[in-house]
Write a protein that holds these residues in place. Structure first.
Motif, mmCIF file in Angstrom:
data_model
loop_
_atom_site.group_PDB
_atom_site.id
_atom_site.type_symbol
_atom_site.label_atom_id
_atom_site.label_comp_id
_atom_site.label_asym_id
_atom_site.label_seq_id
_atom_site.Cartn_x
_atom_site.Cartn_y
_atom_site.Cartn_z
ATOM 1 N N GLN A 1 16.667 -5.801 -5.595
ATOM 2 C CA GLN A 1 16.111 -5.562 -4.260
ATOM 3 C C GLN A 1 16.246 -4.088 -3.852
ATOM 4 O O GLN A 1 15.332 -3.517 -3.247
ATOM 5 C CB GLN A 1 16.820 -6.445 -3.222
ATOM 6 C CG GLN A 1 16.541 -7.930 -3.382
ATOM 7 C CD GLN A 1 17.286 -8.741 -2.348
ATOM 8 O OE1 GLN A 1 17.211 -8.445 -1.159
ATOM 9 N NE2 GLN A 1 18.019 -9.760 -2.794
ATOM 10 N N SER B 1 13.191 -1.381 -2.880
ATOM 11 C CA SER B 1 13.089 -0.766 -1.553
ATOM 12 C C SER B 1 13.741 0.615 -1.472
ATOM 13 O O SER B 1 13.518 1.342 -0.513
ATOM 14 C CB SER B 1 13.723 -1.678 -0.505
ATOM 15 O OG SER B 1 15.120 -1.766 -0.706
ATOM 16 N N ASP C 1 19.086 -1.521 3.276
ATOM 17 C CA ASP C 1 18.704 -2.252 4.480
ATOM 18 C C ASP C 1 17.888 -3.487 4.101
ATOM 19 O O ASP C 1 17.150 -3.483 3.119
ATOM 20 C CB ASP C 1 17.861 -1.369 5.408
ATOM 21 C CG ASP C 1 18.629 -0.140 5.869
ATOM 22 O OD1 ASP C 1 19.863 -0.207 5.927
ATOM 23 O OD2 ASP C 1 17.967 0.875 6.163
ATOM 24 N N ASN C 2 18.019 -4.532 4.898
ATOM 25 C CA ASN C 2 17.237 -5.772 4.751
ATOM 26 C C ASN C 2 17.412 -6.444 3.391
ATOM 27 O O ASN C 2 16.463 -6.976 2.828
ATOM 28 C CB ASN C 2 15.756 -5.516 5.018
ATOM 29 C CG ASN C 2 15.517 -4.954 6.397
ATOM 30 O OD1 ASN C 2 16.174 -5.347 7.360
ATOM 31 N ND2 ASN C 2 14.586 -4.010 6.503
ATOM 32 N N THR D 1 18.530 -9.476 1.210
ATOM 33 C CA THR D 1 18.732 -10.904 1.453
ATOM 34 C C THR D 1 19.576 -11.507 0.340
ATOM 35 O O THR D 1 19.525 -11.065 -0.810
ATOM 36 C CB THR D 1 17.379 -11.647 1.511
ATOM 37 O OG1 THR D 1 16.695 -11.459 0.275
ATOM 38 C CG2 THR D 1 16.520 -11.124 2.649
#
Length: 151
Positions: free
Chosen positions: A110, A114, A118-119, A121
């Protein structure tokens, strides 16, 4: 009126060599013109300088679980997070904490997409493991931050 006819004899070999040298001379002139034209200077001057996000290098953050300690290693270049991996992870720690490696792989994937922490999951099954790893990754990235320059 007397006309004197002149006969010129050309050898085919000389004609071919002359044509080849003419083509090479034309190519050289074109090459010199392209090399020294001012077009490239204008293009490089128009591009803004890209801001660097990180100080390139390998940064680590230590995780301590009971009597086991291991490191999360983050490798960055000037603008990208290139790799995140566990180092110094003993076999006993791998057996005692089996979710550590798969969870790190999921989080790292992830982050690669990105380029940010941040963000992120994660599932409820490995919530605490994910939070622990994410905290260690953020700590290592903070050391690489070009804005602070902290090592």
């Amino acid at each position: 009126m007397s006309s004197k006819t002149k006969i010129v004899v050309l050898h085919m070999k000389e004609v071919v060599y002359t044509a080849i040298f003419l083509v090479l001379a034309i190519l050289m002139i074109i090459l010199v013109f392209v090399m020294f034209s001012g077009k490239d200077k204008k293009d490089t001057a128009a591009k803004p300088a890209e801001e660097t996000l990180y100080i390139p290098g390998v940064y680590t953050s230590t995780i301590q679980l009971n009597d086991n300690s291991f490191d999360v290693q983050v490798t960055v270049d000037a603008n990208h997070i290139n790799s995140i991996e566990l180092v110094n992870l003993s076999e006993t720690a791998t057996v005692m904490y089996p979710l550590m490696e798969p969870t790190l792989e999921d989080i790292a994937e992830q982050i690669y997409l990105s380029q940010s922490t941040d963000n992120i999951t994660y599932s409820d099954e490995n919530k605490y493991t994910s939070m622990l790893l994410l905290e260690a990754i953020q700590s290592a990235i903070a050391k690489a931050d070009a804005g602070t320059g902290a090592e």
